[in-house]
Design a protein around this motif. Structure first.
Motif, PDB file in Angstrom:
ATOM      1  N   ALA A 187      35.272 -43.345  81.836  1.00 24.16           N
ATOM      2  CA  ALA A 187      34.994 -42.123  81.089  1.00 24.16           C
ATOM      3  C   ALA A 187      35.427 -40.893  81.873  1.00 24.16           C
ATOM      4  O   ALA A 187      35.981 -39.949  81.306  1.00 24.16           O
ATOM      5  CB  ALA A 187      33.500 -42.043  80.758  1.00 24.16           C
ATOM      6  N   SER A 213      38.235 -38.315  80.687  1.00 26.85           N
ATOM      7  CA  SER A 213      37.898 -36.897  80.589  1.00 26.85           C
ATOM      8  C   SER A 213      38.903 -36.050  81.359  1.00 26.85           C
ATOM      9  O   SER A 213      39.305 -34.982  80.899  1.00 26.85           O
ATOM     10  CB  SER A 213      36.474 -36.667  81.112  1.00 26.85           C
ATOM     11  OG  SER A 213      36.161 -35.294  81.095  1.00 26.85           O
ATOM     12  N   ARG A 251      29.080 -33.768  76.095  1.00 25.30           N
ATOM     13  CA  ARG A 251      30.039 -34.604  75.361  1.00 25.30           C
ATOM     14  C   ARG A 251      30.512 -35.772  76.213  1.00 25.30           C
ATOM     15  O   ARG A 251      30.676 -36.897  75.727  1.00 25.30           O
ATOM     16  CB  ARG A 251      31.234 -33.761  74.904  1.00 25.30           C
ATOM     17  CG  ARG A 251      30.946 -32.833  73.738  1.00 25.30           C
ATOM     18  CD  ARG A 251      32.238 -32.354  73.089  1.00 25.30           C
ATOM     19  NE  ARG A 251      33.104 -31.699  74.059  1.00 25.30           N
ATOM     20  CZ  ARG A 251      33.081 -30.407  74.339  1.00 25.30           C
ATOM     21  NH1 ARG A 251      32.203 -29.611  73.708  1.00 25.30           N
ATOM     22  NH2 ARG A 251      33.912 -29.878  75.208  1.00 25.30           N
ATOM     23  N   THR A 252      30.745 -35.493  77.512  1.00 26.34           N
ATOM     24  CA  THR A 252      31.177 -36.564  78.407  1.00 26.34           C
ATOM     25  C   THR A 252      30.103 -37.632  78.547  1.00 26.34           C
ATOM     26  O   THR A 252      30.395 -38.836  78.521  1.00 26.34           O
ATOM     27  CB  THR A 252      31.520 -35.981  79.790  1.00 26.34           C
ATOM     28  OG1 THR A 252      32.550 -34.997  79.652  1.00 26.34           O
ATOM     29  CG2 THR A 252      32.013 -37.074  80.730  1.00 26.34           C
ATOM     30  N   GLN A 309      30.054 -39.636  75.396  1.00 30.32           N
ATOM     31  CA  GLN A 309      31.217 -40.530  75.354  1.00 30.32           C
ATOM     32  C   GLN A 309      31.028 -41.709  76.305  1.00 30.32           C
ATOM     33  O   GLN A 309      31.372 -42.847  75.976  1.00 30.32           O
ATOM     34  CB  GLN A 309      32.480 -39.753  75.713  1.00 30.32           C
ATOM     35  CG  GLN A 309      33.760 -40.577  75.625  1.00 30.32           C
ATOM     36  CD  GLN A 309      34.973 -39.800  76.094  1.00 30.32           C
ATOM     37  OE1 GLN A 309      34.858 -38.886  76.907  1.00 30.32           O
ATOM     38  NE2 GLN A 309      36.141 -40.143  75.587  1.00 30.32           N
ATOM     39  N   ARG A 310      30.446 -41.437  77.479  1.00 30.23           N
ATOM     40  CA  ARG A 310      30.242 -42.500  78.460  1.00 30.23           C
ATOM     41  C   ARG A 310      29.284 -43.557  77.930  1.00 30.23           C
ATOM     42  O   ARG A 310      29.539 -44.761  78.061  1.00 30.23           O
ATOM     43  CB  ARG A 310      29.696 -41.906  79.761  1.00 30.23           C
ATOM     44  CG  ARG A 310      29.516 -42.963  80.863  1.00 30.23           C
ATOM     45  CD  ARG A 310      28.891 -42.379  82.109  1.00 30.23           C
ATOM     46  NE  ARG A 310      29.740 -41.369  82.707  1.00 30.23           N
ATOM     47  CZ  ARG A 310      29.444 -40.069  82.786  1.00 30.23           C
ATOM     48  NH1 ARG A 310      28.300 -39.638  82.288  1.00 30.23           N
ATOM     49  NH2 ARG A 310      30.264 -39.215  83.357  1.00 30.23           N
TER      50      ARG A 310
END
Length: 721
Positions: free
Chosen positions: A268, A272, A345-346, A349-350
């Motif tokens: 991730a 990113s 958001r990261t 997403q992770r």
């Protein structure tokens, strides 16, 4: 093995097959440019592997053209420059050169010897000599950009890579600025035209001049539209080339970085980082680039407003300063919200990626509720941070719109007073109002794009930092030496740690592996076994001590060449999207179909592959691998190692995920390989360890025992009891 497929064979496959079978016929048949490729490389003194040439071939082209040829040579380290010149005027030091006549004829000019021009004609595959060619056309001159020649500045640490990239587009940028100047000049003439209409035509009631003025304005507006269209095309081409170069070069650099730089980062985090580079592409492909081109000409409009209205120009000037001050004040607060939103958001997403990768484990431990609660919290944080960012952006938009409206009203008010005082005409006031919007519109757009501009600047800094890192691709090729390895490995007092704040993974490790020996390395989890085997493969460099292969220190060798000369089977099996043939051939692009069959047979998986409906053309690497037995995938990984002619074979936990039948088959494979290759194997299984000529027991990064396999097995059993 049949490689037949419903799709037609593309040119790269034909040329690769020709290189594997040491035949030039496919090059001659493919195109004149393909026919010139091998003779040109010979003239340039290129003496590296056919393997590199195969890897440089275009993957999807149906015909090899001039662009493909230049790209292949650039990948191999030869930059090309086109020069329009008569063939007979080319100086001898510029040979060899690829020459294309105005009629489209392709020739390879090899050199001049005693006033005779030697050239190759691909049309009839002939080498000829003549005193005069008398041809008009373009010569493509080639420069060797390998490190040994000192002409690869992009590799030099500390270089501002992005600035160097922009310099390549210097002419295009100058053209864009010139076109923007003419466009703004045309935009400036429109308000002046309005002023003339009000003051000269309406005021003097001179209708006779109106058709001429309108015709002139129509021509001006048509020219303006044409210029804007041309600028959009040029900007699109520039942005597209920048996007391509940035994407390809950053991806290439990340591929060629030493594993230590990347493997400790999460997937991730790396995704990113790559996604941040998209902000540079978005800047050049979006409206921000056009805004950047317009901003320098704001001064021009302010000067004209000053000429027409005097002190009225101070109002838009003050508003420009106000936009700058507000941006500097508001930006830090907005940035903190953007960073919080990006982090949220990261994180979201992770957790999604972890869920996709480990959904079986989550269900097996009954962790759905806990995992769902964690995702719910992450989603809530993402929504809240996005809300605060949206609110700040909305406030900033409203402020910018209010400032523009206030400026328009203020200019109108002051201008009206000047008109009533006779200091300005009505036409001049209307022209000033139009010019004010031309000043404030790009300023407002730039103000609202502050956050994007800062993201772009940050991404450019990260790109420059990435390009400063030294990669593993060195100029001096050692592959020809490594092809003749015997497999003698000597490890002397090797120490290594992954970071300054980490405990040593290896501490003073020493042992010797003779050519053809099988050595088993065992020990508890975390004892440094996998680290050691990766160091032999050239993945890491020793921080103390040395690793020698055939009395050559690995640090003196090209890491990429070393890995080509060593067959390595990692602990976790990874298959990539493609056919079984393509996956096996990854380790040796020169492998013929017969060699792939032989490697599959050696790995004991040939019959299983042939039993598949499409045989070696079966596509794997996507969701299909979830339905394949782990033993089958492990055997494919072994076949990928066996297809390499390497004399050193490294096996990291080869017994992982193997059932009894697969393990029995693997033991038989090792027995057949014994004495043919130097094999270093990390394993806990006594059946594997006993096959070795000697075994090594490791403990906390150090060698605890070196001796007969039965001794190490006994020590392992003692530790278990």
């Amino acid at each position: 093995m049949s490689n037949s497929s419903k799709r037609p064979e593309i040119v790269s496959e034909k040329l690769a097959h020709a290189l594997r079978s040491d035949s030039d016929d496919a090059f001659i048949d493919a195109s004149p440019f393909a026919a010139c490729l091998l003779p040109l490389l010979r003239e340039l003194g290129w003496n590296n592997y056919a393997k590199e040439l195969i890897e440089a071939l275009p993957h999807f082209s149906e015909q090899l053209d001039l662009i493909d040829l230049r790209n292949i040579l650039a990948t191999l380290g030869y930059e090309s420059t086109p020069v329009a010149i008569e063939s007979d005027k080319l100086k001898h030091e510029l040979y060899p050169a690829l020459y294309i006549t105005k009629e489209g004829r392709v020739l390879l000019l090899q050199g001049i010897d005693e006033q005779l021009i030697h050239y190759y004609d691909p049309s009839d595959d002939s080498y000829q000599t003549t005193e005069k060619l008398n041809l008009q056309g373009t010569a493509y001159l080639f420069t060797d950009c390998h490190h040994a020649h000192g002409s690869n500045p992009s590799e030099a640490p500390g270089a501002d890579w992005f600035s160097n990239l922009l310099q390549r587009f210097q002419k295009m940028i100058i053209h864009l600025l010139g076109m923007t100047f003419i466009i703004n000049l045309a935009a400036l003439l429109v308000p002046l035209f309005i002023m003339v209409i009000y003051d000269k035509v309406i005021g003097a009631k001179s209708a006779e001049t109106l058709p001429f003025l309108i015709s002139g304005a129509a021509i001006l507006l048509s020219a303006d539209l044409g210029l804007r269209y041309l600028r959009a095309k040029l900007l699109g081409v520039t942005a597209g080339r920048l996007d391509y170069l940035i994407g390809v070069e950053t991806f290439k650099r990340m591929l060629y970085l030493p594993p230590l730089y990347t493997e400790r980062s999460t997937v991730a985090a790396q995704l990113s980082r790559l996604k941040q580079f998209d902000s540079v592409r978005d800047f050049f492909t979006g409206p921000s680039a056009a805004i950047a081109l317009e901003l320098p000409f704001v001064i021009l409009f302010l000067i004209v407003i000053g000429i027409l209205g005097g002190v009225v120009a101070l109002i838009p000037l003050a508003m420009v300063i106000g936009f700058v001050m507000l941006g500097l004040f508001w930006l830090p607060m907005l940035n903190s919200k953007i960073m919080r939103s990006g982090k949220a958001r990261t994180d979201k997403q992770r957790i999604i990626m972890q869920t996709v990768a480990g959904r079986k484990e989550i269900k097996s431990i009954g962790g759905e509720t806990v995992w769902w609660e964690r995702f719910r919290e992450n989603s809530g944080e993402a929504v809240l941070s996005n809300y605060h960012t949206f609110l700040s952006n909305n406030v900033m938009n409203n402020l910018a719109q209010g400032m523009m409206t206030f400026t328009g009203v203020a200019v109108l008010g002051v201008g009206t007073l000047q008109v009533m005082a006779g200091e300005m005409t009505i036409g001049a006031l209307i022209a000033i109002m139009a010019l004010v919007w031309r000043v404030l519109s790009p300023m407002q757009s730039a103000f609202l794009s502050f956050s994007k501009i800062q993201q772009t600047i940050k991404a450019i800094k990260q790109i420059n930092q990435l390009m400063k890192l030294r990669n593993e691709r060195k100029g001096g090729k050692s592959g020809l030496v490594l092809e003749k390895l015997k497999g003698d490995i000597r490890i002397e007092r090797v120490s290594f740690r992954y970071g300054p704040d980490r405990d040593p993974a290896l501490l003073g490790v020493s042992f010797h592996i003779k050519p053809g020996e099988i050595v088993a390395i065992s020990g508890n989890t975390g004892s440094g076994k996998s680290t050691l085997i990766k160091m032999i493969a050239g993945m890491y460099a020793p921080q103390a001590g040395s690793i020698q292969v055939d009395h050559m220190d690995l640090r003196q060798l090209n890491a990429m060449d070393l890995r080509r000369a060593v067959a390595y089977v990692p602990q976790q099996t990874h298959m990539f999207h493609g056919t079984i043939t393509q996956n096996i051939r990854l380790n040796n692009s020169l492998a013929t179909d017969e060699q792939i069959e032989s490697a599959a047979a050696e790995a004991g998986v040939l019959e299983e592959i042939l039993a598949l409906p499409e045989g070696f053309n079966t596509r794997i690497g996507d969701t299909t691998i979830d339905r394949m037995p782990p033993g089958f995938l492990r055997s494919l990984s072994m076949a990928r190692a066996f297809v390499s002619p390497a004399k050193i074979l490294l096996l990291d936990e080869p017994g992982a995920s193997l059932d009894d039948e697969s393990d029995r088959r693997f033991v038989e494979q090792l027995k057949l390989l014994k004495g043919k290759r130097s094999i270093v194997m990390v394993s806990h299984r006594p059946s594997h360890i006993r096959l070795a000529d000697k075994a090594i027991l490791m403990d906390q990064g150090a060698v605890a025992h070196v001796g007969h396999p039965d001794e190490v097995v006994a020590l392992l059993l003692e530790n278990l009891t």
